[in-house]
Design a protein around this motif. Structure first.
Motif, PDB file in Angstrom:
ATOM      1  N   GLY A 150     -15.358  30.201  -0.407  1.00 49.39           N
ATOM      2  CA  GLY A 150     -14.584  31.230  -1.095  1.00 49.39           C
ATOM      3  C   GLY A 150     -15.410  32.414  -1.537  1.00 49.39           C
ATOM      4  O   GLY A 150     -14.913  33.541  -1.576  1.00 49.39           O
ATOM      5  N   ALA A 151     -16.671  32.172  -1.866  1.00 45.10           N
ATOM      6  CA  ALA A 151     -17.545  33.271  -2.305  1.00 45.10           C
ATOM      7  C   ALA A 151     -17.645  34.341  -1.225  1.00 45.10           C
ATOM      8  O   ALA A 151     -17.614  35.535  -1.518  1.00 45.10           O
ATOM      9  N   PHE A 152     -17.755  33.915   0.025  1.00 45.74           N
ATOM     10  CA  PHE A 152     -17.844  34.875   1.127  1.00 45.74           C
ATOM     11  C   PHE A 152     -16.566  35.694   1.237  1.00 45.74           C
ATOM     12  O   PHE A 152     -16.597  36.922   1.293  1.00 45.74           O
ATOM     13  N   PHE A 153     -15.432  34.990   1.276  1.00 43.87           N
ATOM     14  CA  PHE A 153     -14.167  35.688   1.482  1.00 43.87           C
ATOM     15  C   PHE A 153     -13.781  36.554   0.290  1.00 43.87           C
ATOM     16  O   PHE A 153     -13.250  37.642   0.457  1.00 43.87           O
TER      17      PHE A 153
ATOM     18  N   LEU B 111      -9.679  27.828  18.972  1.00 45.19           N
ATOM     19  CA  LEU B 111     -10.802  28.406  18.222  1.00 45.19           C
ATOM     20  C   LEU B 111     -10.905  27.737  16.854  1.00 45.19           C
ATOM     21  O   LEU B 111     -11.996  27.380  16.418  1.00 45.19           O
ATOM     22  N   HIS B 112      -9.780  27.576  16.187  1.00 48.36           N
ATOM     23  CA  HIS B 112      -9.788  26.928  14.876  1.00 48.36           C
ATOM     24  C   HIS B 112     -10.386  25.529  14.972  1.00 48.36           C
ATOM     25  O   HIS B 112     -11.223  25.134  14.160  1.00 48.36           O
ATOM     26  N   LYS B 113      -9.970  24.780  15.980  1.00 52.13           N
ATOM     27  CA  LYS B 113     -10.486  23.421  16.175  1.00 52.13           C
ATOM     28  C   LYS B 113     -11.996  23.446  16.433  1.00 52.13           C
ATOM     29  O   LYS B 113     -12.745  22.648  15.864  1.00 52.13           O
TER      30      LYS B 113
ATOM     31  N   LEU C 201     -19.046  39.694  20.429  1.00 49.07           N
ATOM     32  CA  LEU C 201     -18.026  39.375  19.437  1.00 49.07           C
ATOM     33  C   LEU C 201     -17.968  40.451  18.359  1.00 49.07           C
ATOM     34  O   LEU C 201     -16.890  40.879  17.948  1.00 49.07           O
ATOM     35  N   ARG C 202     -19.128  40.928  17.923  1.00 43.94           N
ATOM     36  CA  ARG C 202     -19.168  42.007  16.923  1.00 43.94           C
ATOM     37  C   ARG C 202     -18.597  43.310  17.500  1.00 43.94           C
ATOM     38  O   ARG C 202     -17.953  44.077  16.798  1.00 43.94           O
ATOM     39  N   GLU C 203     -18.854  43.544  18.780  1.00 46.75           N
ATOM     40  CA  GLU C 203     -18.423  44.790  19.412  1.00 46.75           C
ATOM     41  C   GLU C 203     -16.921  44.831  19.675  1.00 46.75           C
ATOM     42  O   GLU C 203     -16.292  45.867  19.446  1.00 46.75           O
ATOM     43  N   VAL C 204     -16.349  43.739  20.187  1.00 41.76           N
ATOM     44  CA  VAL C 204     -14.970  43.803  20.665  1.00 41.76           C
ATOM     45  C   VAL C 204     -14.007  42.872  19.923  1.00 41.76           C
ATOM     46  O   VAL C 204     -12.798  42.986  20.106  1.00 41.76           O
ATOM     47  N   GLY C 205     -14.516  41.928  19.135  1.00 45.46           N
ATOM     48  CA  GLY C 205     -13.655  40.966  18.462  1.00 45.46           C
ATOM     49  C   GLY C 205     -13.334  39.788  19.361  1.00 45.46           C
ATOM     50  O   GLY C 205     -13.559  39.833  20.579  1.00 45.46           O
ATOM     51  N   TYR C 206     -12.801  38.751  18.766  1.00 45.08           N
ATOM     52  CA  TYR C 206     -12.573  37.512  19.511  1.00 45.08           C
ATOM     53  C   TYR C 206     -11.521  37.673  20.608  1.00 45.08           C
ATOM     54  O   TYR C 206     -11.717  37.224  21.736  1.00 45.08           O
ATOM     55  N   ASP C 207     -10.405  38.287  20.299  1.00 42.71           N
ATOM     56  CA  ASP C 207      -9.315  38.366  21.269  1.00 42.71           C
ATOM     57  C   ASP C 207      -9.708  39.145  22.517  1.00 42.71           C
ATOM     58  O   ASP C 207      -9.278  38.801  23.623  1.00 42.71           O
ATOM     59  N   ALA C 208     -10.521  40.176  22.367  1.00 39.97           N
ATOM     60  CA  ALA C 208     -10.934  40.980  23.519  1.00 39.97           C
ATOM     61  C   ALA C 208     -12.178  40.428  24.212  1.00 39.97           C
ATOM     62  O   ALA C 208     -12.542  40.890  25.290  1.00 39.97           O
TER      63      ALA C 208
ATOM     64  N   ARG D  32     -15.057  37.654   9.125  1.00 36.06           N
ATOM     65  CA  ARG D  32     -13.807  38.385   8.900  1.00 36.06           C
ATOM     66  C   ARG D  32     -12.965  38.430  10.168  1.00 36.06           C
ATOM     67  O   ARG D  32     -11.770  38.167  10.148  1.00 36.06           O
ATOM     68  N   GLY D  33     -13.597  38.738  11.277  1.00 34.14           N
ATOM     69  CA  GLY D  33     -12.871  38.804  12.543  1.00 34.14           C
ATOM     70  C   GLY D  33     -12.366  37.442  13.004  1.00 34.14           C
ATOM     71  O   GLY D  33     -11.243  37.316  13.490  1.00 34.14           O
ATOM     72  N   LEU D  34     -13.175  36.414  12.836  1.00 33.75           N
ATOM     73  CA  LEU D  34     -12.774  35.076  13.267  1.00 33.75           C
ATOM     74  C   LEU D  34     -11.691  34.496  12.370  1.00 33.75           C
ATOM     75  O   LEU D  34     -10.830  33.753  12.842  1.00 33.75           O
ATOM     76  N   ALA D  35     -11.738  34.824  11.079  1.00 30.58           N
ATOM     77  CA  ALA D  35     -10.700  34.337  10.162  1.00 30.58           C
ATOM     78  C   ALA D  35      -9.334  34.829  10.612  1.00 30.58           C
ATOM     79  O   ALA D  35      -8.339  34.102  10.523  1.00 30.58           O
ATOM     80  N   GLN D  36      -9.277  36.035  11.111  1.00 32.61           N
ATOM     81  CA  GLN D  36      -8.024  36.590  11.638  1.00 32.61           C
ATOM     82  C   GLN D  36      -7.633  35.899  12.946  1.00 32.61           C
ATOM     83  O   GLN D  36      -6.488  35.539  13.147  1.00 32.61           O
ATOM     84  N   ALA D  37      -8.627  35.687  13.806  1.00 35.09           N
ATOM     85  CA  ALA D  37      -8.357  35.140  15.137  1.00 35.09           C
ATOM     86  C   ALA D  37      -7.886  33.689  15.114  1.00 35.09           C
ATOM     87  O   ALA D  37      -7.100  33.286  15.975  1.00 35.09           O
TER      88      ALA D  37
END
Length: 195
Positions: free
Chosen positions: A163-166, A118-120, A27-34, A106-111
């Protein structure tokens, strides 16, 4: 969620941990979508059928990997004070892990905007348990008399913590670290609660 849980075979805790770590690395290497179940199967030397049988779907596998990665649940912490509990939460991780987790977040928030499954899964397996654990800490603080039961900030604590993280990522373009989170607790969260 998947109904595959009734037919799942049992993996050893060690094997599950290996699979979860491989999922997070990919997941860190390619992101969720890939990220694909084929890639996970290849990385973990598993069959795709085993992955689907065990986890049901990619979103569920990702969410469970993230949950497994969490060192201690907030609900397991009880220092006797809300300040102590919140600081123990921060102390239960390290800066390196926070940086890794921030990249994933960060990557999952976008995905999640394009992947309702995924959100569910993240909501059910990560966010709701986390919110419940934080509410346990807050309930104990109210019972001890540290926080007034009618304090309007009680309903916003999880928002402040998430919110502190984001905010750190978006405003400062830096991952939150233990020092930042500790200062945030002392400057924002605890004063809002009257602690």
């Amino acid at each position: 969620m998947s109904t595959a849980s009734t037919t799942r075979t049992r993996l050893t805790p060690q094997r599950s941990a290996e699979l979860y770590e491989a999922v997070l690395d990919l997941l860190r290497e390619v992101g969720y979508d890939a990220l694909t179940m084929d890639a996970i199967a290849a990385r973990t030397r598993s069959s795709k059928a085993t992955l689907y049988r065990q986890w049901g779907s990619k979103p569920e596998l990702v969410a469970k990997a993230l949950r497994h990665n969490k060192p201690v649940g907030a609900g397991d912490i009880d220092t006797g004070s809300l300040r102590g509990d919140f600081h123990a939460m921060v102390d239960s991780t390290d800066d390196c892990q926070l940086e890794k987790d921030s990249g994933l977040i960060r990557g999952l928030a976008q995905a999640i905007h394009h992947n309702p499954d995924l959100h569910k899964a993240l909501r059910e397996l990560i966010m709701e348990p986390e919110i419940n654990e934080i509410n346990t800490l807050l309930r104990r603080a109210v019972e001890r008399g540290e926080v007034s039961a009618d304090n309007p900030a009680l309903g916003f604590v999880t928002h402040m913590l998430f919110g502190a993280f984001f905010a750190r990522l978006m405003i400062d373009d830096r991952a939150p670290d233990r020092s930042y989170l500790s200062d945030y607790l002392d400057a924002v969260v605890l004063p809002a609660l009257g602690v």
